[in-house]
Design an enzyme around this catalytic site. Structure first.
Site, PDB file in Angstrom:
ATOM      1  N   LYS A 166      -8.626  -4.632  12.333  1.00  0.00           N
ATOM      2  CA  LYS A 166      -9.853  -4.152  11.674  1.00  0.00           C
ATOM      3  C   LYS A 166     -11.087  -4.220  12.562  1.00  0.00           C
ATOM      4  O   LYS A 166     -12.064  -3.518  12.319  1.00  0.00           O
ATOM      5  CB  LYS A 166     -10.094  -4.955  10.391  1.00  0.00           C
ATOM      6  CG  LYS A 166      -9.134  -4.575   9.300  1.00  0.00           C
ATOM      7  CD  LYS A 166      -9.341  -5.361   8.040  1.00  0.00           C
ATOM      8  CE  LYS A 166      -8.275  -4.960   7.037  1.00  0.00           C
ATOM      9  NZ  LYS A 166      -8.344  -5.738   5.813  1.00  0.00           N
ATOM     10  N   TYR A 206      -1.438 -11.320  -1.576  1.00  0.00           N
ATOM     11  CA  TYR A 206      -0.900 -10.941  -2.895  1.00  0.00           C
ATOM     12  C   TYR A 206       0.624 -10.943  -2.924  1.00  0.00           C
ATOM     13  O   TYR A 206       1.223 -10.685  -3.964  1.00  0.00           O
ATOM     14  CB  TYR A 206      -1.434  -9.560  -3.322  1.00  0.00           C
ATOM     15  CG  TYR A 206      -1.089  -8.483  -2.318  1.00  0.00           C
ATOM     16  CD1 TYR A 206       0.135  -7.827  -2.356  1.00  0.00           C
ATOM     17  CD2 TYR A 206      -1.972  -8.147  -1.300  1.00  0.00           C
ATOM     18  CE1 TYR A 206       0.464  -6.864  -1.414  1.00  0.00           C
ATOM     19  CE2 TYR A 206      -1.659  -7.195  -0.354  1.00  0.00           C
ATOM     20  CZ  TYR A 206      -0.443  -6.562  -0.412  1.00  0.00           C
ATOM     21  OH  TYR A 206      -0.116  -5.619   0.530  1.00  0.00           O
ATOM     22  N   THR A 238      -5.021  -2.470   8.890  1.00  0.00           N
ATOM     23  CA  THR A 238      -4.868  -3.850   8.424  1.00  0.00           C
ATOM     24  C   THR A 238      -4.649  -4.795   9.605  1.00  0.00           C
ATOM     25  O   THR A 238      -4.856  -4.408  10.765  1.00  0.00           O
ATOM     26  CB  THR A 238      -3.763  -3.940   7.328  1.00  0.00           C
ATOM     27  OG1 THR A 238      -3.760  -5.262   6.792  1.00  0.00           O
ATOM     28  CG2 THR A 238      -2.393  -3.596   7.860  1.00  0.00           C
ATOM     29  N   ASP A 269     -13.161  -3.006   1.878  1.00  0.00           N
ATOM     30  CA  ASP A 269     -12.745  -4.371   1.497  1.00  0.00           C
ATOM     31  C   ASP A 269     -13.865  -5.110   0.763  1.00  0.00           C
ATOM     32  O   ASP A 269     -13.597  -5.854  -0.194  1.00  0.00           O
ATOM     33  CB  ASP A 269     -12.357  -5.176   2.743  1.00  0.00           C
ATOM     34  CG  ASP A 269     -10.940  -4.870   3.213  1.00  0.00           C
ATOM     35  OD1 ASP A 269     -10.133  -4.359   2.412  1.00  0.00           O
ATOM     36  OD2 ASP A 269     -10.633  -5.149   4.395  1.00  0.00           O
ATOM     37  N   GLY A 297     -11.758 -13.392  10.443  1.00  0.00           N
ATOM     38  CA  GLY A 297     -11.349 -12.077  10.941  1.00  0.00           C
ATOM     39  C   GLY A 297     -12.023 -10.967  10.147  1.00  0.00           C
ATOM     40  O   GLY A 297     -13.086 -11.153   9.531  1.00  0.00           O
ATOM     41  N   GLY A 298     -11.386  -9.790  10.130  1.00  0.00           N
ATOM     42  CA  GLY A 298     -11.963  -8.623   9.472  1.00  0.00           C
ATOM     43  C   GLY A 298     -12.180  -8.823   7.981  1.00  0.00           C
ATOM     44  O   GLY A 298     -13.258  -8.500   7.448  1.00  0.00           O
ATOM     45  N   ALA A 299     -11.187  -9.348   7.287  1.00  0.00           N
ATOM     46  CA  ALA A 299     -11.315  -9.500   5.832  1.00  0.00           C
ATOM     47  C   ALA A 299     -12.353 -10.572   5.498  1.00  0.00           C
ATOM     48  O   ALA A 299     -13.136 -10.418   4.548  1.00  0.00           O
ATOM     49  CB  ALA A 299      -9.961  -9.859   5.227  1.00  0.00           C
ATOM     50  N   SER A 333       0.806  -1.231   0.000  1.00  0.00           N
ATOM     51  CA  SER A 333       0.000   0.000   0.000  1.00  0.00           C
ATOM     52  C   SER A 333       0.839   1.282   0.000  1.00  0.00           C
ATOM     53  O   SER A 333       0.553   2.198  -0.780  1.00  0.00           O
ATOM     54  CB  SER A 333      -0.954   0.026   1.191  1.00  0.00           C
ATOM     55  OG  SER A 333      -1.869  -1.009   1.073  1.00  0.00           O
ATOM     56  N   ASN A 381     -11.603  -0.741   7.593  1.00  0.00           N
ATOM     57  CA  ASN A 381     -10.242  -0.691   7.045  1.00  0.00           C
ATOM     58  C   ASN A 381      -9.843   0.705   6.576  1.00  0.00           C
ATOM     59  O   ASN A 381      -8.725   0.885   6.082  1.00  0.00           O
ATOM     60  CB  ASN A 381     -10.063  -1.704   5.890  1.00  0.00           C
ATOM     61  CG  ASN A 381     -10.827  -1.312   4.656  1.00  0.00           C
ATOM     62  OD1 ASN A 381     -12.015  -1.028   4.729  1.00  0.00           O
ATOM     63  ND2 ASN A 381     -10.162  -1.273   3.517  1.00  0.00           N
ATOM     64  N   GLY A 436      -4.689 -11.623  -4.383  1.00  0.00           N
ATOM     65  CA  GLY A 436      -5.312 -10.440  -3.788  1.00  0.00           C
ATOM     66  C   GLY A 436      -4.876  -9.109  -4.385  1.00  0.00           C
ATOM     67  O   GLY A 436      -5.284  -8.046  -3.874  1.00  0.00           O
TER      68      GLY A 436
END
Ligand code: NAP
Length: 290
Positions: free
Chosen positions: A65, A225, A61, A101, A127-129, A16, A86, A246
Site C-alpha cells: 500500500k 477477518y 493489499t 480503508d 503500515g498502510g492500514a 475480496s 488501496n 475486520g
C-alpha cells in the site's frame, strides 16, 4: 469484459475476489475480479502493464500500500495525507491511487455505534492500514493515538506524519512490548490491530498485550477477518471487552472501491448482497472464548 484485480503477496486468505465476483454476477456486470499474487520483484512492472492488458481497476493489499505510491500518475488528497493507497483506477491513460480503508474503518465503527470523538486509541502496527486507521480516528475527532510497532522508528515516523495534520491531537510512538502496551491500556478505550498477526487458519498468534488489563471499558477491533475469531479477539472477549473483526471494514472499503470504478450506486448494492457474510463473520468474533 472489464477486468479488476487484487495485488498483494501472499494472497491465500483474501475474501475480496469471492465477494467482488458474487456482486458482478448478481448485477450482471460483464466484469471479473482476479486474485493476482505478485512477488515483490514483479510488483511495479506489473502495474505498468495492467492497463494495456485490459484492467480498469485494482485493489492493493499487504505489503504494497505504500510501495505503490511511486507508480502513480495521480494520488487523491486523502490517500496522499494517509500515505497509502488501496485502490487503483485507470482513467484517460493515467493510473490513479485512492484510499478507501480510512472511510471503510469509520463506517465499520459507525456500524458498532462507536464514536471516536474525544477517545484515545492504541493502534498496533505502522503500515498502510495503520496509517488509514490513524487518519480516520484523528479526522473523526479522536484526542490521540498511541502507535506501537515492532520497529519503533516506523511508529515514530507515523507520529511525525500525522501530528502536523491534526494540531492539538497526539500520535505518540510506543515500543512493541507488554509493559509499554500495558502502560497505556488504562488511558485508551479503543485498541486496533492493524498488523497481520492472527491471520490464517486456526487461532494463530497474538499481539503482546497484557490481557489482564483489558475490561468492559475497551473496544478491541481486529482488522483481520480470517479467522473471524482471532486469538486477540477471543482473549479480549474473555476479559469482558467488546470485540469487532475486520469483516465489516472489508465490505465497506470494497463497496467504496466499486463507487470509484463504476460511479455511485454499485457500492450500496454490494453492501446489501454481502450483508449475510458480514453478519455471520461478526457473530463469530470472539466466539470461541465462550
Ligand atoms: P503492511 O503495510 O504490510 O503493514 C503491516 C504492519 O504490521 C507493519 O507495521 C509490520 O511491521 C507489522 N507486522 C507484520 N507482521 C508483524 C509481526 N509478526 N509482529 C509485529 N508486527 C508485524 O500491511 P497493511 O496493509 O497495513 O495490513 C495490515 C493488516 O490489516 C493485514 O492483515 C490486512 O489484511 C489487514 N487489513 C484489513 C482490512 C479490512 O478491510 N478488514 C483493510 C486493510 C488491511 P514491519 O513493517 O516491521 O513488517
Amino acid at each position: 469484459m472489464k477486468l479488476f484485480g487484487l495485488l498483494g503477496f501472499p494472497l491465500k486468505r483474501s475474501a475480496s475476489p469471492a465477494l467482488m465476483n458474487s456482486l458482478f454476477s448478481a448485477v450482471k456486470q460483464d466484469a471479473v475480479y482476479l486474485s493476482l499474487p505478485t512477488p515483490p520483484p514483479n510488483f511495479l512492472a506489473l502495474i505498468k502493464t495492467m492497463h494495456s492488458q485490459g484492467f480498469q481497476g485494482a485493489n492493493i493489499t499487504v505489503p504494497y500500500k505504500r510501495k505503490v505510491l511511486r507508480a502513480l500518475d495521480f494520488i487523491s488528497q486523502e490517500a496522499r495525507a494517509i500515505g497509502a493507497v488501496n485502490v487503483l483506477a485507470w482513467r484517460g491513460g493515467r493510473v490513479e491511487g485512492h484510499n478507501t480503508d480510512a472511510d471503510g474503518f469509520l463506517s465499520a465503527l459507525k456500524n458498532e455505534k462507536i464514536d471516536p470523538k474525544g477517545r484515545r486509541a492504541l493502534v498496533l502496527g505502522a503500515g498502510g492500514a495503520a496509517r488509514a486507521v490513524i487518519f480516520a480516528l484523528l479526522s473523526a475527532g479522536a484526542r490521540g493515538v498511541f502507535v506501537s510497532a515492532r520497529r519503533l522508528a516506523q511508529a515514530a515516523a507515523v507520529g511525525r506524519q500525522f501530528v502536523p495534520l491534526f494540531p492539538g491531537h497526539f500520535a505518540a510512538p510506543l515500543p512493541w512490548d507488554r509493559d509499554a502496551l500495558g502502560g497505556v491500556l488504562k488511558e485508551v478505550s479503543l485498541v486496533i490491530n492493524a498488523t497481520p498477526i492472527g491471520m490464517g487458519a486456526g487461532p494463530g498468534s497474538c499481539p503482546p498485550l497484557p490481557f489482564e488489563r483489558l475490561g468492559p471499558g475497551h473496544w478491541v477491533f481486529d482488522l483481520v477477518y480470517d479467522p473471524p475469531d482471532t486469538r486477540l479477539l477471543m482473549r479480549a472477549h474473555r476479559r469482558g471487552a467488546r470485540v469487532v473483526n475486520g469483516a465489516s471494514m472489508l465490505a465497506y472499503q470494497a463497496a467504496k472501491s466499486l463507487d470509484i470504478w463504476f460511479g455511485k450506486g454499485l457500492g450500496e448494492q454490494a453492501l446489501l448482497l454481502w450483508k449475510p457474510w458480514v453478519r455471520a463473520a461478526a457473530r463469530r468474533a470472539g466466539r470461541n472464548s465462550r
